[in-house]
Design a protein around this motif. Sequence first.
Motif, mmCIF file in Angstrom:
data_model
loop_
_atom_site.group_PDB
_atom_site.id
_atom_site.type_symbol
_atom_site.label_atom_id
_atom_site.label_comp_id
_atom_site.label_asym_id
_atom_site.label_seq_id
_atom_site.Cartn_x
_atom_site.Cartn_y
_atom_site.Cartn_z
ATOM 1 N N GLN A 656 0.895 -2.993 2.404
ATOM 2 C CA GLN A 656 1.710 -2.775 1.205
ATOM 3 C C GLN A 656 1.242 -1.549 0.420
ATOM 4 O OE1 GLN A 656 2.203 -6.343 -1.114
ATOM 5 N NE2 GLN A 656 2.441 -7.628 0.678
ATOM 6 N N ALA A 657 -0.089 -1.383 0.318
ATOM 7 C CA ALA A 657 -0.627 -0.274 -0.488
ATOM 8 C C ALA A 657 -0.239 1.071 0.124
ATOM 9 C CB ALA A 657 -2.144 -0.387 -0.592
ATOM 10 N N ILE A 658 -0.312 1.178 1.463
ATOM 11 C CA ILE A 658 0.040 2.442 2.136
ATOM 12 C C ILE A 658 1.532 2.719 1.964
ATOM 13 C CG2 ILE A 658 0.088 3.671 4.356
ATOM 14 C CD1 ILE A 658 -2.336 2.044 5.232
ATOM 15 N N LEU A 659 2.358 1.663 2.092
ATOM 16 C CA LEU A 659 3.807 1.822 1.911
ATOM 17 C C LEU A 659 4.117 2.345 0.509
ATOM 18 C CD1 LEU A 659 6.798 1.456 2.660
ATOM 19 C CD2 LEU A 659 6.580 -0.952 2.094
ATOM 20 N N GLN A 660 3.463 1.773 -0.491
ATOM 21 C CA GLN A 660 3.703 2.195 -1.874
ATOM 22 C C GLN A 660 3.296 3.658 -2.077
ATOM 23 O OE1 GLN A 660 5.206 -0.100 -4.317
ATOM 24 N NE2 GLN A 660 5.642 1.985 -4.951
#
Length: 701
Positions: A656-660
Amino acid sequence: MSVEILSASIEYLKGVGPKRAELLKKELGIFAYDQLLNYYPFRYIDRTRFYKIRELNPELPLVQIVGRITDKKTIGEKHKKRIVARLSDETGTIELVWFQSLKWVEENVMRGKVYIVFGKPNLFNGTFSISHPELENYPRPAGVTGNLTLQPIYNSTEKLKKHFLDSKGIQKLVGLLIEQHIREVKESLPPYVMEKYKLISKREALLHIHFPGSAQMLQDAQRRLKFEELFFIQLQLLGSKQQRNLKFKGAVFDKVGAKINTFYKDILPFPLTGAQKRVIKEIRLDTHRGIQMNRLVQGDVGSGKTIVALMSMLLANDNGYQACMMAPTEILARQHYQSLVSLLKDDLVKVAVLTGSTTKKQRTLLHEQLEAGEIDILVGTHALIEDKVKFKNLGLVVIDEQHRFGVEQRAKLWRKNSIPPHILVMTATPIPRTLAMTLYGDLDVSVIDELPLGRKPIETKHLFESQRLRMFGFMKEEIKKGRQVYVVYPLIKESEQLDLLYLEAGIEQMRYQFPLPDFQISIVHGKMSNADKQYEMQRFVEGKAQIMVATTVIEVGVNVPNASVMVIEHAERFGLSQLHQLRGRVGRGAEQSFCILMSGNKLTREGKLRLETMVKTNNGFEISEIDLQLRGPGDLSGTQQSGVLELKMADLAKDQAILQEARNMIIEIFEQDPVLSLPQNHLLRVYLERKNQGITFDKIS
């Protein structure tokens, strides 16, 4: 990599040739060099760890030992012939066994020599053995591809293995490709993006994803490739959105007129929740800008999306435009039509319905009224997209449960007006945040996260087969109170026969427990005609049947406020989102409602977690996050059609963090350079134009 090398057929790589190339194409979809380079290992074996023989146990998957061959002999005759060698270290002895390639073993495996042995340990009669071990000379020679600290393991197939293209064979081909062509790999991300997020180069990432020098190098390679994958998905999605904003004007709804005011002040039967008001405000702002709105409204079951859709359609009507609402099935379309008519009560606007079963005579009249502008709101199935259906002035399209419609079907509705109509997409399937950003990343997202006042949370219980009589007793109590009950059996795709067997056995049991004439049972299953299904559903809706037994999943949106119990048989066979959708068929009135999950006594770990989650929470968004963790994105309703979720490296449940980060970067790029005209964004512009078949980013004149 240069374009020429990238597109070179895989058969020209040394060690492949026409026969193996054909197999690689059929089995793995690898046609060219770049596809092999992007065929990543699915796991790695740590070759830095060496076991002592006394540490072995049969539970270990693969082990690596250093030892000396102390004995070697051939045993048996003909097809029973094998070679058995004894390998010893200072802690014990193990047997190495070969049934094939005996000539090679005879000539190359030497007594008295020290080897690195790698394989799966098996225990038989108190002695450990490894069959067909991998052998390497000890100590390892420096710089040999394959003598790795982390050994890559690639997916292969039985057909490939027959042609020596098992994991080891694929590793050898990848090693050769990297050795010959790694210098030709070109960078795909702008330097300022790599600098900002401290990403290694594309060249380094590909080298270390296949042949990592250390755990840290592997981690850096994975992060770079995950970021790139998610970055280009977001570029495509937000690029489409940017293009629409630049190219497509939208109808301006600048007036809140008599229709919406009359409905809000005089007709609306209950106060709007804060979440409904917020979403309506977002829609108002969108439709005021002169740019086509594309908004997704997510709302849990029973959160009041229909009211939001109706008020949006009335806003279109107040501004001189027609609106339409498209649902995936006839039952759901008619349900929406009934809901709108009952909510509107009088002749505030003219609402009509169009489905596959609308008669020819009704259609002719409807088409005339629609073109004359006499119909304000048209509700229907995909019959709405037929070329014969022409609007006078379509300004808003509401699409319910949009994952059930293909992109091309939706686009046909856009073309029904000279100015593309505003698009409002609704779903009652709560979508995890990461999935929403990748599936619907080109849409603005609104969430209705409050239930209307007076709604009581549904109580969920999990009962085992041994508690069935308790479940029947509870059903009787609720029916005595004048309530109705759903009983749903799983739909097993592989076997409609099995579905009916389950259903028939269930009905027999049900009729014994609930005899006529006191109890009426309505039955719906996949083998019935639409007319019969409709008749049975209608009996239940009108309260003529107290129990509905169904194999087919009860349609999303079927609304019977008097139904207070949902019994789900073999609940462990359903996915979490399905269970949540089914539970949402009850709890639509003011009375307390219940969901009973019936299961067998033996449950898998995942089955147990699903049922525990259902008992613990009614929050659809929380449930959807757990569903994503359990099943992955590909299985979640209808996502396969999107094409954006064929992820090679990223995992939406974990990254999720990389996507954001990737999404934030793209948003920032478009804010600073709306048409990607700056030299540092040339790569991105070329990528988008290639994806969009040459459509360029130029403002409308």
